[in-house]
Design a protein around this motif. Sequence first.
Motif, PDB file in Angstrom:
ATOM      1  N   MET A 128       0.830  -1.210   0.000  1.00  0.00           N
ATOM      2  CA  MET A 128       0.000   0.000   0.000  1.00  0.00           C
ATOM      3  C   MET A 128       0.860   1.254   0.000  1.00  0.00           C
ATOM      4  O   MET A 128       0.534   2.244  -0.675  1.00  0.00           O
ATOM      5  N   VAL A 129       1.958   1.223   0.733  1.00  0.00           N
ATOM      6  CA  VAL A 129       2.874   2.364   0.744  1.00  0.00           C
ATOM      7  C   VAL A 129       3.468   2.573  -0.645  1.00  0.00           C
ATOM      8  O   VAL A 129       3.575   3.710  -1.140  1.00  0.00           O
ATOM      9  N   ILE A 130       3.834   1.478  -1.316  1.00  0.00           N
ATOM     10  CA  ILE A 130       4.389   1.575  -2.673  1.00  0.00           C
ATOM     11  C   ILE A 130       3.367   2.180  -3.631  1.00  0.00           C
ATOM     12  O   ILE A 130       3.673   3.066  -4.424  1.00  0.00           O
ATOM     13  N   LEU A 131       2.119   1.705  -3.541  1.00  0.00           N
ATOM     14  CA  LEU A 131       1.071   2.231  -4.418  1.00  0.00           C
ATOM     15  C   LEU A 131       0.761   3.692  -4.114  1.00  0.00           C
ATOM     16  O   LEU A 131       0.513   4.486  -5.024  1.00  0.00           O
ATOM     17  N   ALA A 132       0.756   4.034  -2.822  1.00  0.00           N
ATOM     18  CA  ALA A 132       0.492   5.428  -2.449  1.00  0.00           C
ATOM     19  C   ALA A 132       1.589   6.340  -2.988  1.00  0.00           C
ATOM     20  O   ALA A 132       1.309   7.428  -3.517  1.00  0.00           O
ATOM     21  N   ALA A 133       2.838   5.898  -2.864  1.00  0.00           N
ATOM     22  CA  ALA A 133       3.948   6.696  -3.393  1.00  0.00           C
ATOM     23  C   ALA A 133       3.853   6.820  -4.911  1.00  0.00           C
ATOM     24  O   ALA A 133       4.088   7.898  -5.480  1.00  0.00           O
ATOM     25  N   ALA A 134       3.473   5.714  -5.574  1.00  0.00           N
ATOM     26  CA  ALA A 134       3.323   5.754  -7.033  1.00  0.00           C
ATOM     27  C   ALA A 134       2.206   6.698  -7.443  1.00  0.00           C
ATOM     28  O   ALA A 134       2.313   7.429  -8.425  1.00  0.00           O
ATOM     29  N   SER A 135       1.121   6.691  -6.668  1.00  0.00           N
ATOM     30  CA  SER A 135       0.004   7.586  -6.968  1.00  0.00           C
ATOM     31  C   SER A 135       0.420   9.049  -6.821  1.00  0.00           C
ATOM     32  O   SER A 135       0.043   9.903  -7.629  1.00  0.00           O
ATOM     33  N   ARG A 136       1.221   9.328  -5.814  1.00  0.00           N
ATOM     34  CA  ARG A 136       1.702  10.698  -5.620  1.00  0.00           C
ATOM     35  C   ARG A 136       2.605  11.139  -6.776  1.00  0.00           C
ATOM     36  O   ARG A 136       2.670  12.322  -7.109  1.00  0.00           O
ATOM     37  N   LEU A 137       3.281  10.159  -7.383  1.00  0.00           N
ATOM     38  CA  LEU A 137       4.169  10.473  -8.498  1.00  0.00           C
ATOM     39  C   LEU A 137       3.432  10.557  -9.828  1.00  0.00           C
ATOM     40  O   LEU A 137       4.048  10.792 -10.871  1.00  0.00           O
ATOM     41  N   GLY A 138       2.122  10.301  -9.791  1.00  0.00           N
ATOM     42  CA  GLY A 138       1.322  10.476 -10.999  1.00  0.00           C
ATOM     43  C   GLY A 138       0.929   9.208 -11.709  1.00  0.00           C
ATOM     44  O   GLY A 138       0.291   9.263 -12.763  1.00  0.00           O
ATOM     45  N   PHE A 139       1.289   8.029 -11.172  1.00  0.00           N
ATOM     46  CA  PHE A 139       0.903   6.789 -11.830  1.00  0.00           C
ATOM     47  C   PHE A 139      -0.564   6.503 -11.552  1.00  0.00           C
ATOM     48  O   PHE A 139      -1.032   6.621 -10.432  1.00  0.00           O
TER      49      PHE A 139
END
Length: 565
Positions: free
Chosen positions: A546-557
């Motif tokens: 979830m942390v990985i996905l949240a970070a990816a979402s913040r980066l625009g993915f």
Amino acid sequence: MLRKTLPSQRLLKYSVFIAVGFFVLLPAVFLLFGSVWSSPPGRPGDLTASNYVEVCNDPFLGRVLLNTVVFAAGSAFIATALGSTLAFLTTRTDVPFRKAVIYAPILMFAMPSSVESMGWTFLLSPRTGLVNVAYMRLTGLEQPLVDLYTLAGMTLVMGVSLLPVALMITAPTFILFDRSLEEVGRASGSSLPQVYRRIVLPLAMPSIASAFIYCFIVALEAFDTPAIIGIPAGVYVITTTIYTQMVSEVPPRYGSAAAYATLLLVISIMTVMLYNRFSKSADRYSTLTGGTAFGAVLELGKYRPLATLFVLSYLLIHPVPLLTTLAVASVQRFWNPDRLFTNITLDNYEKFFTYPITASALTNSIIVSTSSTALAVAAGFLATYFTVRRPVLGRQAFTTILSIPLAVPPIVLAVGVFWSVLYVDVGIYGTVWALVYAYSLRYTPLVIRFLTGPMMQIHRDLEDSAVVCGGSVFRTMTRITLPLLRGAASTAALYVFIRTITDLGIAVLLVTHQSTVLSTTLFSLWNTGEKLTVVAGGLFYTAVLMVILAAASRLGFRILQTQPR
């Protein structure tokens, strides 16, 4: 304008074609070979049809096939019926909690299917599940509300688990739906349910059918839920039958398992062909034109409380209680619904992290997922580049070969890889590289689907200009094409990484003690009775993803908005 293909380009193209084609076809060939071989893999034997005869004479074949079809169809129906309704409510109406429903799939995407199925056992176990205990105490009845350890219970869990998938597939159709059609229906005196049933639903049928068939295929291929819920209940489908014959039985029945895998492959291919035939008539349902009207969302009026209840029921049945139950179970000394807050401990986390094989499993998982992602993205990029940007003779055949893994269930692919790495002995059997090989085959076609659209949007003149200026093929790809595809390639890499690190269906047949990964470690511990320890590990597993996905979402993915089949 330069269009001539240089000799170095042709050599690179055909080298890629031959190498990829060989590695893709190898497991398929050995799967068929294993189904007609009289001995275990790697031993002398003869070609024979006895494995198919054994499958046909299996007294449990009829029950296994019926369970498989009922499980897949029932799961797909539940997911599609509920998911398409939620998609309509959250994209076309003023129902509350719309954003919560839209973001719920992100939470569930980060949760491995095996961990999700384990969570359901703490909710719906007949005697110790929280829901059933509360129900029996409130009603005074001795029968549970839902018996998880039945075909119906297993189907219900799989259907709810696939609901976010059906929602994501159908939501774009409702977003692009012509609002004027709804307004005409309302102006004619039809109620909102009548508009939905007579106008919206028929026109959205191709998308709904697509969601149903996709969910059917996913359930057909599923191993996690049938293994964790079905095997203890004695409810077997084809995937768990293959696993049992290869892993649990002594001696293993490798030939019979390969024959069952071939049978599952045939069913899967027939389902995909059925969908392709159905999709040819999709243009009859087009509503998006130059005069399409987009307006405000529909006002539910008197139906708003009912729609709100429906949305809340989903949120309070699937994501929220599942994660809460896992969190509560992970800090219990022992599982007793009557003493949830009196035996709290962190020993389960300590036990998981100090378990002898956890460190190596975590290391292997990172190696496998990182390597598989790198290979799949690299192979997918090269295949896309030389079929879209630099097409050559045989492109259509090459594309077809690359698409083969899309129709192959994960556990069937694992059987094919199992036979191939034993016969073509290059030293990867029993190592993490057998898993890397399998995952690269599985996800390269998906990477191609991520990259094809963006690749077609890049004008070829950019690359031709680089060649005219003296740039080599490699330099052109790395300096021009790849940077322009960085967003799509990164999103594809994230998708493959999450999928490979959470997979159980492929890993369960290919790991050994030296190559075990996190998903198989949790599964093995679960089968030995260390359930609370597994829950603690699974929750940690999910939190990291979830942390990985949240970070990816913040980066625009936006991985869940572009996810392909």
